[in-house]
Scaffold this motif. Structure first.
Motif, mmCIF file in Angstrom:
data_model
loop_
_atom_site.group_PDB
_atom_site.id
_atom_site.type_symbol
_atom_site.label_atom_id
_atom_site.label_comp_id
_atom_site.label_asym_id
_atom_site.label_seq_id
_atom_site.Cartn_x
_atom_site.Cartn_y
_atom_site.Cartn_z
ATOM 1 N N SER A 183 42.143 31.759 33.074
ATOM 2 C CA SER A 183 40.856 31.056 33.159
ATOM 3 C C SER A 183 40.079 31.074 31.850
ATOM 4 C CB SER A 183 39.984 31.694 34.239
ATOM 5 O OG SER A 183 39.522 32.968 33.817
ATOM 6 N N PRO A 243 40.976 34.225 39.178
ATOM 7 C CA PRO A 243 40.539 33.265 40.202
ATOM 8 C C PRO A 243 41.256 33.443 41.537
ATOM 9 C CG PRO A 243 40.946 32.152 38.096
ATOM 10 C CD PRO A 243 41.458 33.550 37.955
ATOM 11 N N ASN A 246 39.955 36.846 43.033
ATOM 12 C CA ASN A 246 38.498 36.726 43.166
ATOM 13 C C ASN A 246 37.793 38.075 43.271
ATOM 14 O OD1 ASN A 246 36.080 35.204 43.277
ATOM 15 N ND2 ASN A 246 36.005 35.474 45.507
ATOM 16 N N ASP A 264 32.517 40.343 43.772
ATOM 17 C CA ASP A 264 33.019 39.007 44.067
ATOM 18 C C ASP A 264 32.935 38.187 42.772
ATOM 19 O OD1 ASP A 264 32.821 36.117 44.728
ATOM 20 O OD2 ASP A 264 32.909 36.811 46.808
ATOM 21 N N ARG A 265 34.084 37.845 42.244
ATOM 22 C CA ARG A 265 34.135 37.196 40.932
ATOM 23 C C ARG A 265 33.406 35.859 40.916
ATOM 24 N NH1 ARG A 265 37.135 33.229 38.848
ATOM 25 N NH2 ARG A 265 37.732 33.249 36.622
ATOM 26 N N GLU A 266 33.593 35.052 41.957
ATOM 27 C CA GLU A 266 32.952 33.737 41.991
ATOM 28 C C GLU A 266 31.439 33.867 42.037
ATOM 29 O OE1 GLU A 266 33.207 29.462 44.403
ATOM 30 O OE2 GLU A 266 34.506 31.143 44.963
ATOM 31 N N LYS A 267 30.940 34.837 42.798
ATOM 32 C CA LYS A 267 29.489 35.055 42.842
ATOM 33 C C LYS A 267 28.972 35.571 41.501
ATOM 34 C CE LYS A 267 29.025 35.906 47.818
ATOM 35 N NZ LYS A 267 28.644 36.892 48.863
ATOM 36 N N LYS A 270 28.946 32.316 39.343
ATOM 37 C CA LYS A 270 28.150 31.172 39.787
ATOM 38 C C LYS A 270 26.813 31.568 40.405
ATOM 39 C CE LYS A 270 32.276 28.357 40.595
ATOM 40 N NZ LYS A 270 33.057 27.564 41.602
#
Length: 481
Positions: A183, A243, A246, A264-267, A270
């Motif tokens: 990523s 990704p 996550n 939480d990687r996405e949180k 983002k």
């Protein structure tokens, strides 16, 4: 840091004159030769006698290249004929029996006084072919520079590295960063001015290494600017599953007051970016505050481990675990020893400790050998050869230890290698002034493995890099080709 030749000169004086220099104690006889169980020494590089931290082993085409970050200090670089501040060693290990030293990228000078300064301790590598927006023909090195900066280097030709860009500078500290090659997301450990913590996390998008993009700052609540009251332990480093997984596993407090976070990687990427207490808590799905005597240097995830003992017990037969290794920071056992601690993280909000492991002190009288005795770090590569089967621990004067973790409730040692001291090995001291006592001691600092199964250990006390392989019954535990 002591000069490269000090230990050698003192040792020679003792041998020749036949008397003891005040304050200088002979090393344990065992460290004059390697101590081995189920391991072979394959190859060796002296790394120009530099104190070493993080090795990263990277396949470049048909070659295997080792990039080794160094602690502060200086040594002669025979390639340039100049004294250079310790930085990054680049070594061709394609033939592990005959490593070839290719280049040294200087780091920052060490600042006299306590603490770790200077050098260029951290190394991470990514191929442009894997990074989403990079030059597909390039190979990139992300490294720290002293305590001040993070840099990006073009190492496509490892013998002739070129600095591409300074990602950021003006920091108060740096340390153990992580870089996702699929990523481009980088988790940089920094000391950002204004934060209460000397080390926290700065998230960057390095998918195009020539154009760094800042995403956010992150740390424990109580570390952010403007916070008051209790100040939590500094971040040491984090490991991301990218990704697909996550999750980010972060460790704070290397030798005491440790904290484990599951993020939480996405949180993280983002979610709201302003470092308020609520925003710092938002991406965290699991946290455990360790006892004061326990640190969290390395947080190594072991996902989906099969547990044969519980194979007939439904979901109990497959659980997720986290191997947490603390860093021992004192010499000769004058403070709590750090261990390997295994945690069940299947239910992330209820992290459960299930086992510990350490080298028995009496097995080698390690507290009296000199230097640090206890864990420092584990390997971080997730090569299928060893992943969820064997973990390797750098254990300072107890060398490298190979642990069978197929049953995480009962870790078992299957092999070890304690290098012999050599002319470069530096002394380690306790006490001050007339009461100071010094000994020459192995200080195996960090370890990494490659996809061929070779194991690389580097030494904090200037002893160099040893390339190893498992033998005998230990080899049967690993999924070796």
């Amino acid at each position: 840091m002591s000069c490269q030749g000090c230990a050698r000169k003192a040792w020679v004086a003792v041998l020749v004159l036949g008397w003891m220099i005040p304050g200088f104690v002979l090393p344990a006889a065992a460290q004059k030769q390697a101590e081995v169980k189920n391991m072979n020494l394959v190859g060796y590089s002296d790394l120009q006698g530099r104190s070493s931290y993080q090795p990263s082993i990277h396949k470049q085409g048909n070659r295997w290249i080792a990039y080794i970050g160094h602690h502060g200090g200086s040594a002669m670089n025979p390639i340039t004929g100049k004294m250079e501040d310790n930085g990054t060693s680049i070594v061709d290990v394609t033939d592990p029996k005959q490593p070839k030293y290719l280049a040294h990228i200087p780091g920052d000078p060490r600042v006299p006084g306590p603490g770790e300064t200077g050098g260029a301790q951290m190394t991470r590598l990514c191929d442009g072919a894997e990074l989403p927006h990079a030059n597909k023909s390039k190979v990139y090195l992300l490294r720290t520079k002293g305590t001040d900066a993070h840099e990006m280097w073009d190492v496509t030709d490892p013998a002739h590295p070129n600095r591409l860009t300074v990602i950021l500078s003006g920091l108060v500290d740096t340390h153990k960063s992580w870089w996702e090659c699929d990523s481009g997301i980088a988790l940089l450990v920094s000391g950002k001015p204004g934060w209460r913590a000397k080390r926290m996390m700065q998230v960057y998008d390095l998918s195009d290494p020539s154009e760094p993009v800042f995403i956010r700052d992150f740390g424990l609540p109580g570390q952010q600017p403007g916070s008051t009251g209790f100040q939590p332990s500094d971040m040491h480093g984090a490991i991301s599953t990218g990704p697909k997984g996550n999750r980010v596993y972060a460790g704070y407090g290397t030798s005491k007051g440790g904290v484990i976070e599951i993020i939480d990687r996405e949180k993280l990427l983002k979610g709201p970016k302003d470092p308020t207490e609520a925003n710092l808590m938002y991406p965290v799905v699991g946290r455990l505050d360790l006892p004061e005597e326990a640190g969290a240097h390395t947080t190594y995830p072991l996902m989906g481990m099969d547990l044969p003992e519980f194979a007939k017990n439904g979901a109990q037969g497959k659980h997720d675990f986290l191997a947490v290794v603390g860093e021992t920071t004192d010499n000769e056992c004058h403070a709590p020893r750090q261990l390997l601690r295994m945690f069940d993280i299947t239910t992330e909000s209820r992290i459960l400790g299930v086992s510990t492991w350490t080298v028995p002190e009496a097995s080698g009288n390690f507290c009296t050998r000199g230097g640090r005795f206890g864990t420092h770090s584990s390997n971080e590569s997730m090569t299928p050869i060893y992943y969820k089967r064997v973990i390797f621990l750098a254990h300072f004067n107890a060398g490298l230890r190979a642990i069978d973790i197929r049953d995480p409730y009962n870790p078992k040692e299957i092999a070890y290698y304690i290098p012999a001291i050599n002319d470069n090995t530096d002394k380690r001291c306790v006490g001050t002034g007339a009461d100071q006592k010094c000994k020459i001691a192995i200080q195996t600092n960090n370890v990494e493995v490659d996809d061929r199964g070779y194991i690389y250990i580097v030494d904090r006390a200037n002893t160099g890099m040893h390339i190893l392989e498992l033998t005998g019954d230990a080899r049967k535990v690993a999924n070796l080709p």
